[in-house]
Design an enzyme around this catalytic site. Structure first.
Site, PDB file in Angstrom:
ATOM      1  N   ASP A   1       0.851  -1.181   0.000  1.00 43.76           N
ATOM      2  CA  ASP A   1       0.000   0.000   0.000  1.00 43.76           C
ATOM      3  C   ASP A   1       0.885   1.228   0.000  1.00 43.76           C
ATOM      4  O   ASP A   1       1.989   1.188   0.548  1.00 43.76           O
ATOM      5  CB  ASP A   1      -0.833   0.053   1.282  1.00 43.76           C
ATOM      6  CG  ASP A   1      -2.057  -0.816   1.163  1.00 43.76           C
ATOM      7  OD1 ASP A   1      -2.418  -1.170   0.034  1.00 43.76           O
ATOM      8  OD2 ASP A   1      -2.652  -1.127   2.206  1.00 43.76           O
TER       9      ASP A   1
ATOM     10  N   ALA B   1     -13.743   3.132   0.613  1.00 48.13           N
ATOM     11  CA  ALA B   1     -12.702   2.952  -0.404  1.00 48.13           C
ATOM     12  C   ALA B   1     -13.333   2.758  -1.781  1.00 48.13           C
ATOM     13  O   ALA B   1     -12.712   3.059  -2.799  1.00 48.13           O
ATOM     14  CB  ALA B   1     -11.823   1.766  -0.043  1.00 48.13           C
TER      15      ALA B   1
ATOM     16  N   LYS C   1     -16.546  15.574  -0.332  1.00 47.60           N
ATOM     17  CA  LYS C   1     -15.127  15.763  -0.634  1.00 47.60           C
ATOM     18  C   LYS C   1     -14.596  14.386  -0.971  1.00 47.60           C
ATOM     19  O   LYS C   1     -15.144  13.386  -0.497  1.00 47.60           O
ATOM     20  CB  LYS C   1     -14.382  16.358   0.575  1.00 47.60           C
ATOM     21  CG  LYS C   1     -14.246  15.435   1.767  1.00 47.60           C
ATOM     22  CD  LYS C   1     -13.210  15.964   2.738  1.00 47.60           C
ATOM     23  CE  LYS C   1     -12.880  14.943   3.824  1.00 47.60           C
ATOM     24  NZ  LYS C   1     -13.980  14.628   4.736  1.00 47.60           N
TER      25      LYS C   1
HETATM   26  N1  LIG Z   1     -11.730  10.824   4.536  1.00 47.40           N
HETATM   27  C1  LIG Z   1     -11.803  10.914   3.227  1.00 47.40           C
HETATM   28  N2  LIG Z   1     -12.814  11.561   2.642  1.00 47.40           N
HETATM   29  C2  LIG Z   1     -12.894  11.634   1.314  1.00 47.40           C
HETATM   30  N3  LIG Z   1     -12.012  11.117   0.468  1.00 47.40           N
HETATM   31  C3  LIG Z   1     -10.971  10.453   0.967  1.00 47.40           C
HETATM   32  C4  LIG Z   1     -10.802  10.325   2.377  1.00 47.40           C
HETATM   33  N4  LIG Z   1      -9.693   9.612   2.587  1.00 47.40           N
HETATM   34  C5  LIG Z   1      -9.185   9.330   1.388  1.00 47.40           C
HETATM   35  N5  LIG Z   1      -9.931   9.824   0.405  1.00 47.40           N
HETATM   36  C6  LIG Z   1      -9.729   9.700  -1.036  1.00 47.40           C
HETATM   37  O1  LIG Z   1      -9.963   8.362  -1.397  1.00 47.40           O
HETATM   38  C7  LIG Z   1      -8.811   7.802  -2.016  1.00 47.40           C
HETATM   39  C8  LIG Z   1      -8.676   6.379  -1.607  1.00 47.40           C
HETATM   40  O2  LIG Z   1      -8.369   6.308  -0.243  1.00 47.40           O
HETATM   41  P1  LIG Z   1      -7.910   4.948   0.422  1.00 47.40           P
HETATM   42  O3  LIG Z   1      -7.575   5.203   1.826  1.00 47.40           O
HETATM   43  O4  LIG Z   1      -8.832   3.870   0.079  1.00 47.40           O
HETATM   44  O5  LIG Z   1      -6.650   4.609  -0.424  1.00 47.40           O
HETATM   45  P2  LIG Z   1      -5.229   5.208  -0.255  1.00 47.40           P
HETATM   46  O6  LIG Z   1      -4.986   5.374   1.187  1.00 47.40           O
HETATM   47  O7  LIG Z   1      -5.006   6.356  -1.140  1.00 47.40           O
HETATM   48  O8  LIG Z   1      -4.442   4.052  -0.853  1.00 47.40           O
HETATM   49  P3  LIG Z   1      -3.471   3.098  -0.089  1.00 47.40           P
HETATM   50  O9  LIG Z   1      -3.811   3.103   1.367  1.00 47.40           O
HETATM   51  O10 LIG Z   1      -3.730   1.809  -0.767  1.00 47.40           O
HETATM   52  O11 LIG Z   1      -2.143   3.667  -0.388  1.00 47.40           O
HETATM   53  C9  LIG Z   1      -7.658   8.672  -1.552  1.00 47.40           C
HETATM   54  O12 LIG Z   1      -6.639   8.691  -2.488  1.00 47.40           O
HETATM   55  C10 LIG Z   1      -8.318  10.033  -1.455  1.00 47.40           C
HETATM   56  O13 LIG Z   1      -8.379  10.636  -2.722  1.00 47.40           O
END
Ligand SMILES: Nc1ncnc2c1ncn2[C@@H]1O[C@H](COP(=O)(O)OP(=O)(O)OP(=O)(O)O)[C@@H](O)[C@H]1O
Ligand SMILES: [K+]
Ligand SMILES: [Mg+2]
Length: 676
Positions: A303, A374, A391
């Site tokens: 990740d 996610a 957002k």
């Molecule tokens: N609290 C939140 N509210 C809205 N959008 C979010 C939030 N947190 C993350 N995101 C958006 O969602 C996307 C996916 O988040 P997620 O945590 O699933 O994956 P990631 O952390 O980017 O990937 P990884 O953990 O695999 O590196 C993020 O890249 C961001 O653009």
């Protein structure tokens, strides 16, 4: 950071290993190790010939027979000692764990109230209430409340961790203690199947099964043993035919020197010690097979957030687009984050505070919170007056706005790319069909990542970074960290697809995870390392659990697996090469005993035929305890490709394995020859 469990060899462990070496002489136990079983059988025959020489029509020198008997006995004992010593550490650890496994009284929720019951009576599905100062009576999931829990009994880590209902931090382990607040826990395991129970069984080696690799090697060693057994047994009649009388104890000595006793004696210790090294590292491997698979990994999936980067993505700036003001972006970013409990969501409200930005909390009253997922990659709020605030990942928000007939501000892409190119995560903020601007989330690549990926590359392992982030941010971080490949905008199910694709090419894949949505991928991977802080589903699907919940530890686990395979390979090479030198000592000596003119064969210049045989046999025995430290510690490990490693090993352990015994036997002979 990871803590290393301390487990030194104590004199108590050595003493009990000595005792176990004798207990393991039981032929039924020995039979599991065919090479050493043949040595034990030989020992027994020589013993009989020594005690009842009359029955064997032997003219042997009794002193020689007694000496051979003793050396053979010690050969078997040394091998048993190696295994017992390797098992000893696990046993010591199991004892410590058993002490944690106290019987406690649980507050079980029953119809009409709470009833005190012994923890042993809890079954899957029972609900218990655990309050401040109390021990959690069994493994389970928090279904209500939030509490800090001291898990040091299991992890050795003294800082308490937060456990809360819902989300990825809901699983609790029996035997840990609640240090603040009260939680309601649904028990997820029946008695005897708990995490601590499994941990005890693991470190104790109660369920230790031979891995496929070990089985294959064992078959090879047994076949070699059988071949040499046939050779030696047929040697006597052939020799007799040409009028050469070969003594049975000499033939047995020859047999023991020929068969691969060094690796036969150390094989099981190497496997146990490999598992143990993983445990010392605070990682629980569910089987030895998992540890070996780690050593064979070709592809590693990591990740981005939290593994390669620190993962505390913090809002650092509000950037307006389409002619909006910074205040307006901030205001709606804040409203969308009011109930968003993720670190990202909380950091938005913190940035409001540090920048003294205002927003009207009242607009949120009566609104419906939209939790971050996610799958949607968005979070926000549906307000009571019908307006919707979101957002999230820019492409997701764009689609969401477009679906409501909105248009995309012309400067959005340029601003988004600006953040992404710096490695930041842009979150778009929108209300209904308008995109107001961006939140700049900052994250930092952990120091030393590039070095680690360079090491992995040298081992021939391909690294793939998976992230839900946009391609540009992903590319920037991938470049900065030095991974080989990346997948952006990935959803949880994409991980399984990557794993399957790699596996279809014949690759072995490792990954880490903690969420329930990681569980299928953890199960699909050849090595799945779950975080102890993660959900029960993730921990059950994985074949390893990291007690420190450090996702980058997978890199070390792979190194330990490699070291295990290398140690076994190196000592097998050494063992077989070793035996060659013994032929040169023992075969000429054997024939010289029968035909003195054959002493010209004595190229090693050994004192006498008798002393040559005894010296070879003594060397064969003492090489086992001399190699125990190497078997337990593992060979020194430098990251390099499999083929270079093989080449290096053949030089060091193959050629070394031929030379060392020549010198060793010669030196022993100088001493032994003083007596015989
Ligand atoms: N609290 C939140 N509210 C809205 N959008 C979010 C939030 N947190 C993350 N995101 C958006 O969602 C996307 C996916 O988040 P997620 O945590 O699933 O994956 P990631 O952390 O980017 O990937 P990884 O953990 O695999 O590196 C993020 O890249 C961001 O653009
Ligand atoms: K041998
Ligand atoms: Mg994430």
């Amino acid at each position: 950071m990871s803590t290393q469990r301390k487990s030194m060899l104590t004199s108590g462990m050595v003493r009990s290993a000595i005792k176990d070496s004798f207990v393991k002489l039981n032929p039924l136990t020995m039979m599991k190790n065919p090479v050493m079983f043949v040595v034990e059988a030989g020992t027994f025959v020589v013993l009989l010939m020594t005690v009842f020489p009359g029955y064997f029509d032997t003219t042997d020198d009794i002193g020689f027979n007694v000496t051979v008997f003793l050396i053979l006995l010690f050969t078997v004992l040394f091998a048993n000692f190696a295994e017992a010593l390797a098992e000893g550490r696990g046993k010591a650890q199991a004892n410590t764990l058993k002490k944690t496994k106290k019987e406690v009284t649980a507050n079980k929720v029953v119809a009409g109230g709470v009833k005190s019951v012994p923890s042993a009576e809890l079954r899957k599905g029972d609900i218990v209430i655990v309050s401040q100062g109390e021990m959690i009576p069994g493994d389970g999931e928090v279904i209500e409340g939030i509490a800090s829990v001291d898990e040091s009994a299991i992890t050795g880590e003294s800082a308490p961790v937060i456990k809360e209902a819902g989300g990825d931090f809901s699983s609790v382990t029996g035997g840990t203690r609640v240090v603040s607040d009260t939680i309601r826990v649904r028990i997820t395991t029946d008695p005897g199947e708990s995490f601590i129970d499994r941990m005890i069984a693991l470190v104790e080696g109660a369920k230790r099964q031979k891995t496929p690799n070990e089985l294959a090697l064992n078959t090879l060693l047994s076949s070699l043993t059988l071949i040499f057994l046939i050779v030696v047994v047929t040697l006597a009649p052939i020799a007799k035919y040409v009028n050469i009388e070969l003594q049975v104890p000499v033939l047995i000595a020859l047999l023991v020197c020929l068969i691969p006793t060094t690796i036969g004696g150390l094989l099981s210790a190497i496997g146990i010690a490999g598992m143990d090294r993983v445990t010392q590292f605070n990682v629980l491997a569910m089987s030895g097979k998992a540890v070996e698979a780690a050593g064979d990994i070709n592809t590693m999936i990591l990740d981005k957030t939290g593994t390669i980067t620190f993962g505390n993505r913090m809002a650092s700036e509000f950037i307006p687009v389409g002619g909006e003001s910074e205040e307006r972006v901030a205001e709606w970013a804040a409203v969308s984050s009011l109930k968003d409990d993720t670190p990202e969501g909380r950091s938005v409200l913190e940035l409001m505070k540090t920048n003294s930005l205002r927003y009207d909390e009242k607009v949120a009253v009566g609104g419906e919170f939209i939790e971050f997922k996610a799958e949607t990659r968005m979070s926000g709020m549906d307000l009571k007056d019908g307006r919707k605030v979101r957002k999230g990942a820019v492409d997701s928000v764009k689609k969401w706005v477009a679906a409501q007939g909105g248009s995309i501000p012309s400067d959005l892409d340029a601003r988004t790319d600006g953040i992404a190119r710096e490695g930041g995560t842009p979150l778009a903020v929108a209300i209904d069909n308008r995109i107001l601007g961006l939140i700049y989330l900052k994250d930092t690549v952990k120091p030393g990542m590039r070095d680690r990926f360079d090491q992995l590359r040298r081992m021939g392992i391909k690294t793939i970074m998976c992230t839900g982030d946009n391609p540009l941010t992903a590319a920037t971080i991938a470049l900065e960290a030095g991974v080989d490949d990346f997948i952006a905008e990935s959803k949880p199910e994409d991980k399984i697809a990557v794993i399957r694709r790699e596996q279809a090419e014949g690759k072995l894949v490792a990954m880490t995870g903690d969420g329930t949505n990681d569980a299928p991928a953890l199960a699909q991977a050849d090595v799945g390392l779950a975080m102890n802080s993660g959900t029960t589903a993730a921990k059950e699907a994985a074949n390893m659990v990291d007690l420190d919940s450090d996702p980058s530890k997978i890199i070390e686990v792979v190194a330990i697996g490699k070291q295990l395979l290398m140690t076994r390979g190196a000592l097998t090479t050494f063992s077989i090469a070793n035996d060659i030198a013994k032929y040169f000592a023992i075969i000429p000596a054997m024939f010289t005993l029968a035909i003195p003119e054959m002493h010209v064969l004595n190229i090693m210049g050994l004192g006498s035929p008798m002393s040559a045989i005894l010296s070879a046999l003594i060397f064969n025995a003492i090489i086992i305890p001399l190699l125990i430290p190497l078997a337990m510690r593992g060979v020194a490990y430098k990251p390099m490709s499999a083929s270079r490693l093989l080449g290096r090993n053949i030089v060091v352990y193959g050629i070394g394995g031929v030379i060392v015994p020549f010198i060793g036997i010669k030196l022993i002979d100088l001493i032994v020859h003083l007596w015989v």
